[in-house]
Enzyme design. Structure first.
Site, short mmCIF file in Angstrom:
data_model
loop_
_atom_site.label_atom_id
_atom_site.label_comp_id
_atom_site.label_asym_id
_atom_site.label_seq_id
_atom_site.Cartn_x
_atom_site.Cartn_y
_atom_site.Cartn_z
N LYS A 45 0.82 -1.21 0.00
CA LYS A 45 0.00 0.00 0.00
C LYS A 45 0.86 1.27 0.00
O LYS A 45 0.62 2.19 -0.77
CB LYS A 45 -0.92 0.05 1.23
CG LYS A 45 -1.91 -1.08 1.33
CD LYS A 45 -2.83 -0.91 2.54
CE LYS A 45 -2.12 -0.90 3.87
NZ LYS A 45 -1.50 -2.17 4.26
N ARG A 84 11.85 -2.45 10.07
CA ARG A 84 10.95 -1.94 11.11
C ARG A 84 10.83 -2.97 12.23
O ARG A 84 10.79 -4.16 11.98
CB ARG A 84 9.57 -1.70 10.50
CG ARG A 84 9.48 -0.43 9.69
CD ARG A 84 8.22 -0.33 8.87
NE ARG A 84 7.00 -0.74 9.53
CZ ARG A 84 5.79 -0.61 8.98
NH1 ARG A 84 5.66 -0.08 7.76
NH2 ARG A 84 4.70 -1.00 9.60
N ARG A 139 0.39 -9.05 13.65
CA ARG A 139 -0.25 -8.04 12.79
C ARG A 139 -1.23 -8.67 11.81
O ARG A 139 -2.26 -8.11 11.49
CB ARG A 139 0.82 -7.24 12.02
CG ARG A 139 1.50 -6.22 12.92
CD ARG A 139 2.75 -5.69 12.28
NE ARG A 139 2.49 -4.85 11.15
CZ ARG A 139 3.36 -4.65 10.15
NH1 ARG A 139 4.54 -5.25 10.18
NH2 ARG A 139 3.06 -3.86 9.16
N ARG A 165 -8.73 1.45 9.69
CA ARG A 165 -8.30 0.09 10.00
C ARG A 165 -9.27 -0.62 10.93
O ARG A 165 -9.05 -1.77 11.27
CB ARG A 165 -6.94 0.16 10.70
CG ARG A 165 -5.78 -0.33 9.80
CD ARG A 165 -4.53 -0.12 10.60
NE ARG A 165 -3.38 -0.84 10.24
CZ ARG A 165 -2.36 -0.32 9.55
NH1 ARG A 165 -2.42 0.89 9.05
NH2 ARG A 165 -1.27 -1.03 9.35
N ARG A 215 11.65 -6.36 3.97
CA ARG A 215 11.33 -4.95 3.84
C ARG A 215 12.14 -4.09 4.80
O ARG A 215 12.38 -4.48 5.95
CB ARG A 215 9.83 -4.79 4.15
CG ARG A 215 9.30 -3.42 4.03
CD ARG A 215 7.82 -3.43 3.94
NE ARG A 215 7.17 -3.41 5.25
CZ ARG A 215 5.89 -3.10 5.40
NH1 ARG A 215 5.14 -2.83 4.37
NH2 ARG A 215 5.35 -3.09 6.59
P1 AMP Z 1 1.60 0.82 8.73
O1 AMP Z 1 2.82 1.58 8.39
O2 AMP Z 1 0.37 1.31 8.03
O3 AMP Z 1 1.79 -0.67 8.59
O4 AMP Z 1 1.31 1.08 10.30
C1 AMP Z 1 2.26 0.74 11.28
C2 AMP Z 1 1.59 0.65 12.63
O5 AMP Z 1 1.03 1.92 12.98
C3 AMP Z 1 0.42 -0.33 12.73
O6 AMP Z 1 0.83 -1.67 12.95
C4 AMP Z 1 -0.34 0.25 13.92
O7 AMP Z 1 0.31 -0.05 15.14
C5 AMP Z 1 -0.21 1.75 13.69
N1 AMP Z 1 -1.30 2.27 12.83
C6 AMP Z 1 -1.19 2.77 11.56
N2 AMP Z 1 -2.38 3.15 11.09
C7 AMP Z 1 -3.28 2.87 12.09
C8 AMP Z 1 -4.68 3.02 12.20
N3 AMP Z 1 -5.43 3.53 11.20
N4 AMP Z 1 -5.27 2.61 13.36
C9 AMP Z 1 -4.55 2.12 14.39
N5 AMP Z 1 -3.22 1.95 14.34
C10 AMP Z 1 -2.58 2.32 13.21
#
Ligand code: AMP
Length: 219
Positions: free
Chosen positions: A13, A157, A168, A85, A124
């Protein structure tokens, strides 16, 4: 125009949203990037979010909704990546958009086989400064550990480590997959099989977005 890009961790994404933002001029809004910036700055929200993020849990809805609310309007349109989410976030987005001129126009679901996702996540890495993503196998930085884009430091990460990835995926199934059902009950969700090269996936997404733009024939 507002587009919600959905898909499990590792679906691509972020990478695709960045490219689509460059090609369409739409604003890329990633709650993950926003939260990582909060963590890096040591803000109150960052301190609170870090534990949830490192474990692979979602940051509580209240904080996410407050964080994103003032960003959901942009004249060139918005590409939402990683938000909503949860169903609570999706409903909050609908309510916030009622105050503005444009609703969610397209929901695109990027689906990828689970084995492929685990492989992608283990390869990644991300720039801690500008958030440029890399694949250590197929698209590493030219100099190990240094971002081609900004010279920042590139690292895996914490939440891409195997123990957090399994969690996750479960969180995605339990809390985020129902968001797809929510959108399906309100209208169409466009399904994109997001395997293949990043260029191929980008092409599919570009066509999908173009076909959804006002005044453009869906063919
Ligand atoms: P991402 O980079 O989108 O994979 O997000 C990394 C982490 O940020 C996720 O595993 C969550 O801990 C937090 N996070 C990102 N977006 C959200 C969201 N919309 N709601 C809750 N937690 C979020």
């Amino acid at each position: 125009m507002r587009i919600v890009l959905m898909g499990p961790p590792g679906a691509g994404k972020g990478t695709q949203a960045r490219r689509l933002s460059e090609s369409t001029g739409m604003k890329h809004l990633s709650t993950g990037d926003m939260l990582r910036a909060e963590v890096a700055s040591g803000s109150e929200l960052g301190l609170l979010a870090k534990g949830f993020m490192d474990r692979g849990d979602l940051v509580p809805d209240f904080h996410i909704i407050a964080m994103i609310q003032q960003h959901i309007d942009h004249p060139a349109g918005i590409l939402l990546d990683g938000f909503p989410r949860t169903v609570v976030q999706a409903k909050a987005l609908d309510e916030a958009l009622e105050q503005t001129t444009t609703p969610v126009d397209q929901v695109i679901h990027m689906s990828v086989d689970i084995d492929e996702l685990v492989k992608r996540l283990s390869n990644r890495a991300l720039c801690g400064d500008c958030q440029t993503p890399y694949s250590l196998e197929s698209d590493p930085p030219s100099q190990p550990g240094i971002c081609d884009n900004c010279g920042g430091s590139v690292a895996v990460r914490v939440d891409d480590r195997p123990e957090a990835v399994t969690h996750r995926m479960k969180v995605y199934q339990d809390l985020t997959a129902p968001v797809l059902d929510y959108y399906k009950s309100h209208g169409d969700v466009v399904e994109i099989v997001a395997t293949g090269s990043p260029d191929e996936v980008f092409e599919k997404l570009s066509q999908t977005i173009k076909s959804g733009m006002p005044g453009v024939n869906a063919n």
